[in-house]
Design an enzyme around this catalytic site. Structure first.
Site, PDB file in Angstrom:
ATOM      1  N   ARG A 262      11.547   4.267 -15.422  1.00 18.91           N
ATOM      2  CA  ARG A 262      10.846   2.998 -15.190  1.00 18.91           C
ATOM      3  C   ARG A 262       9.356   3.246 -15.331  1.00 18.91           C
ATOM      4  NH1 ARG A 262      11.293   0.930  -9.600  1.00 18.91           N
ATOM      5  NH2 ARG A 262       9.179   1.740  -9.469  1.00 18.91           N
TER       6      ARG A 262
ATOM      7  N   GLU B  64       2.368   4.471 -13.172  1.00 15.01           N
ATOM      8  CA  GLU B  64       3.107   5.725 -13.172  1.00 15.01           C
ATOM      9  C   GLU B  64       4.351   5.599 -14.014  1.00 15.01           C
ATOM     10  OE1 GLU B  64       4.126   6.859  -9.189  1.00 15.01           O
ATOM     11  OE2 GLU B  64       5.455   5.153  -8.878  1.00 15.01           O
TER      12      GLU B  64
ATOM     13  N   ASN C 261       8.266   6.792 -13.918  1.00 13.05           N
ATOM     14  CA  ASN C 261       9.292   7.345 -13.031  1.00 13.05           C
ATOM     15  C   ASN C 261      10.444   7.906 -13.842  1.00 13.05           C
ATOM     16  OD1 ASN C 261       8.285   6.142 -10.318  1.00 13.05           O
ATOM     17  ND2 ASN C 261       8.313   4.417 -11.740  1.00 13.05           N
TER      18      ASN C 261
ATOM     19  N   SER D 247      14.299   2.569  -8.805  1.00 10.98           N
ATOM     20  CA  SER D 247      15.121   1.643  -8.027  1.00 10.98           C
ATOM     21  C   SER D 247      14.850   0.193  -8.395  1.00 10.98           C
ATOM     22  CB  SER D 247      14.888   1.878  -6.534  1.00 10.98           C
ATOM     23  OG  SER D 247      13.523   1.762  -6.240  1.00 10.98           O
TER      24      SER D 247
ATOM     25  N   LYS E 163       2.697  13.143 -11.890  1.00 12.11           N
ATOM     26  CA  LYS E 163       1.432  12.508 -12.269  1.00 12.11           C
ATOM     27  C   LYS E 163       0.570  13.453 -13.085  1.00 12.11           C
ATOM     28  CE  LYS E 163       1.361   9.038  -8.701  1.00 12.11           C
ATOM     29  NZ  LYS E 163       2.386   9.586  -7.771  1.00 12.11           N
TER      30      LYS E 163
ATOM     31  N   LYS F 276      -5.035  10.419  -6.297  1.00 11.58           N
ATOM     32  CA  LYS F 276      -3.582  10.401  -6.092  1.00 11.58           C
ATOM     33  C   LYS F 276      -3.023  11.810  -6.086  1.00 11.58           C
ATOM     34  CE  LYS F 276      -2.212   6.048  -8.221  1.00 11.58           C
ATOM     35  NZ  LYS F 276      -1.048   5.483  -8.909  1.00 11.58           N
TER      36      LYS F 276
ATOM     37  N   GLU G  68       5.585  12.803  -6.625  1.00 10.73           N
ATOM     38  CA  GLU G  68       6.158  11.453  -6.692  1.00 10.73           C
ATOM     39  C   GLU G  68       6.336  10.848  -5.307  1.00 10.73           C
ATOM     40  OE1 GLU G  68       6.553  10.451  -9.952  1.00 10.73           O
ATOM     41  OE2 GLU G  68       5.463  12.332  -9.904  1.00 10.73           O
ATOM     42  N   GLY G  69       6.667   9.562  -5.303  1.00  7.45           N
ATOM     43  CA  GLY G  69       7.187   8.941  -4.092  1.00  7.45           C
ATOM     44  C   GLY G  69       6.183   8.157  -3.288  1.00  7.45           C
TER      45      GLY G  69
ATOM     46  N   ARG H  80       7.208  -5.935  -8.913  1.00  2.02           N
ATOM     47  CA  ARG H  80       7.086  -5.670  -7.477  1.00  2.02           C
ATOM     48  C   ARG H  80       5.733  -6.176  -7.031  1.00  2.02           C
ATOM     49  NH1 ARG H  80       7.843   0.350  -6.080  1.00  2.02           N
ATOM     50  NH2 ARG H  80       6.555   0.513  -7.954  1.00  2.02           N
TER      51      ARG H  80
END
Lengths: 511, 511
Positions: free
Chosen positions: B132, B154, B156, B161, B334, B392, B396-397, B486
């Protein structure tokens, strides 16, 4: 419960199998709207209705004789016709209702609404019935070789529920089979024997037929179907599925209000008595209601004050098609069901003797407890040999059934003048069956009783003006609209799935 | 947030309109599986997961420039190809990962799993990526006439999800429009401008392609897809929709287990290293896993003990197709995103300069904070003029992003040797926008930021044995698989819809 006509059922499960099955069932239900608002005993607060839980369901479809399922569905259109004709025969129904009104205040009040509007004159001669005829399987305990038959438990003419969820529960059981949540072997479950009930679409189609027959709104107004609902309805998703079907399949707008809201949110057109709904979320918009669909108003609890009675009268006076009208609601009393058992009564409405016999084939013996010769004979049975009987109040909505040996003491505890509020019904002897019921995330296994409800939708035209109540003029549409199996634990002797230990279930047809 | 390129939005609502809209949205969500398990802060206990609440959603679709939506979707297949090729280029990715491993223990441990399995030799040369790519709209604050563009936030490569819920939220907004839950006038919302995201079907189709490519199980075993999930996943219905799609549209069986359960519920075939799943609910049944789909394992919190690392290693060693493999997961750091910005790097993988430029067109400026000349220059910016930047972590996450003026103090608070764990990214300046977010039955209105995620599914064949990691041999399938918007409140500077104040949203395309 006397006889086992089914194979050993359900299959036995290890704890791992039960856990897997429950999780698969719960997640599928919560994904597909097989849901109810959780009861306060489960979740104390539900802000803005943001929480749902799975509807109480069986984890397995319950075996059901194919011949019984066929018979119940095939006879439904005859029952639709019968009850349309009963509703339109005021001479016959009026007499029964007057007798009932003497002992039942609620029936009396309902009947008064009808008579008041009749005096003024009805402005709508179309009526819609969305009925559900409920049956149990009866196996003669004294004859092991008799085939199982259906016996009618009651005939619902108002607020027949679970059509929306019924379609989903058959899909749930098919899903559980497909994903291997049932044991691989040792059971008779096959997908082709779990027919998907088309009730959600069928009941919506009934409403759509009435909406269409109503025609256009006056003065360019858009039309819509109005659901009359209880203020804190937990079974709201069952109703929503009818709304979604109406919106998506029929492009029909729906609204939901309670009886209490009728005076503030609706008006009657002074000339046509068209029922105008004023959506609070769309100020200035006038919507003409084609069809009023009652999912409330079936019992005295829905009329806590005069305001609700005034609302019911306003709706009955209006030009909207009622589902049901007051008189159709009154046609669904247990008293009517009991009188129909008398010889010649079905035949008054269904003149073909073969068809009348088809209807009669579903009747269990029902006796009045009044002062008629039959009633006096039944009183003897009730007091002295009540073991095969249940005592039921005439009024709808369940509750207060008295079983077998408890009948004599109960009758002696109330004035004899009130006995005629009750009927004495031969108990149906269903076959032995076990199943697992899931409710609030917990499971219960044990003996169960299933009740098959078959939905019917019938739209008819009564006479106009003076001809009102003198017989059905035209039956515009008449459909069998799917079915529902409601299954409850043996410990609970009352139905009602959303409350208590009942559940929605699907049929597993067995030959 | 600098510029308004949208009409006044959302339409203003009376309290009655908001209440009607919220109820219509909540009931539709709870009927259609646009649901999550309620957070413990909302409901303290959820026995056997029997309760669901509506997923956090916006009540209106958010305006989104059609040109940006088109561009993001059109470039997805190029990104799929790029990241497949990065995953299969061990010379290039290994070097970056080694650098990262020096400062990031989690990356180091993940990379060790890869290297250990590589030493033994991989037995599966197919890899599946369900990616994604996330974008924000950027409007140049210094040029009012520049058209809006997308900037990649970013990329993914693991556990992307909300594909399941994304399809539903676009259907929700179309429903709300159709039933008149939006005001009659004063807004630009039209059904044809709310495209339905095909993500639920698209992501499932990606898994189905891998399952099919895997072929038959050995020794007559049935095959299935295994979801690796977190033990207390609240976003379970999003995942279930992929399972239901796999079952119904592709006739593929799925199972769900956690990393902790891998040692007790799976074995490897000693000869073929086929991954054999032993369903606890079906004793004696052996299922061969075609594809392992990770919805857990993306962050250090999913590996509380050595047991979970052993599980990951077992899965990586197996013959099952991994979605993703460890090396593909590592391609999504990243750090990789940052290195790709450097001239010539995209072109190493996508040799057509026009196509490489298409990819580059979505990049925001990203700078390393290491000891390279570019890194040293970026340190100057970070310490002295950080107003247009975000700091950053490479990992991830989400979590722990440092914004604008807070950057210098943060950097001074940690050892300089750790600075290279971070990258400095030019902040994207999204257009001003307001919307209403519904969450746990409550609504919040205010400024929001939207992030468009485009899903991609790519299945490729790497080299075998010694040729492993020396480039993609064949791309077997490569699809754009739908999108997700989102949307989060401005006060929250982190995404993540299930936790926090984020929500799932649909695009309202504007020209």
């Amino acid at each position: 419960m006397t006889t086992s006509i089914f194979p050993s059922y359900p299959p036995s499960l290890t704890p791992e199998q039960l856990s897997y099955l429950l999780t698969a069932s719960t997640d599928w239900s919560l994904s597909h709207g097989l849901t109810v608002r959780p009861p306060p005993s489960f979740v104390a607060e539900n802000p803005n209705g943001a929480l749902a839980t799975h509807a109480p369901t069986t984890l397995f479809p319950s075996p059901f004789p194919r011949s019984c399922w066929n018979e119940a569905r095939e006879v439904q259109k005859l029952f639709n016709e019968l009850y349309a004709k009963i509703s339109a025969d005021e001479e016959w129904l009026g007499k029964i209702t007057e007798e009932l009104a003497e002992v039942d205040e609620f029936m009396a009040r309902l009947y008064k609404v009808h008579l008041d509007v009749k005096k003024e004159g009805f402005v709508q001669d179309l009526s819609l019935g969305l009925f559900r005829s409920d049956y149990m399987i009866h196996v003669d305990p004294s004859s092991a070789t008799s085939p199982p038959v259906i016996h009618q438990v009651e005939f619902n003419t108002v607020a027949s529920s679970f059509g929306g969820l019924s379609t989903l529960v058959s899909e749930l059981h098919r899903h559980l089979l497909r994903v291997g949540a049932y044991p691989q072997t040792g059971h008779p479950i096959k997908e082709e024997n779990i027919p998907v009930s088309p009730a959600a679409q069928g009941v919506a189609s009934g409403l759509a037929a009435a909406h269409k027959a109503y025609g256009s709104g006056g003065e360019g107004r858009k039309t819509a179907v109005l659901f009359i609902t209880q203020p804190d309805e937990r079974n709201v998703f069952d109703q929503r599925w009818l709304e979604y079907n109406l919106s998506e399949k029929h492009d029909i707008q729906t609204y939901r209000i309670s009886l209490r809201e009728v005076p503030t949110l609706t008006t009657l057109d002074p000339v046509t008595r068209a029922l105008i709904y004023h959506p609070p979320h769309a100020p200035g918009v006038l919507v003409e209601i084609s069809t009023v669909y009652f999912r409330a108003g079936y019992g005295p609890g829905d009329y806590p004050s005069e305001l609700e009675w005034a609302s019911r009268t306003t709706l009955e006076r209006s030009k909207a098609i009622k589902c049901p009208s007051v008189i159709t609601q009154l046609a669904g009393t247990k008293k009517v069901q009991q009188v129909l058992v008398t010889e010649g009564v079905v035949e008054r409405f269904i003149t073909d003797p073969k068809l009348a016999q088809r209807i009669r084939g579903t009747f269990a013996a029902i006796h009045p407890l009044d002062n008629s010769p039959a009633g006096l004979a039944a009183r003897e049975i009730a007091l002295n040999s009540p073991e095969k009987y249940v005592l039921k109040p005439q009024r709808e909505g369940g509750g207060n059934n008295i079983y077998r040996s408890k009948i004599p003491d109960f009758l002696r505890s109330i004035p004899e003048s009130h006995w005629s509020v009750y009927i004495l019904m031969e108990l149906i002897e269903p076959p032995n069956l076990e199943n697992i019921i899931a409710r609030n995330g917990e499971t219960m296994i044990g003996g169960v009783i299933g009740e098959l409800g078959v939905y019917g939708a019938v739209l008819w035209r009564d006479g106009e003006g003076e001809q009102r109540g003198k017989g059905v003029r035209t039956i515009i549409s008449n459909e069998e609209s799917g079915w529902l199996l409601r299954t409850k634990g043996m410990d609970s002797e009352e139905g009602g799935v959303a409350a208590g230990f009942g559940s929605v279930d699907a049929v597993l047809l067995v030959d």
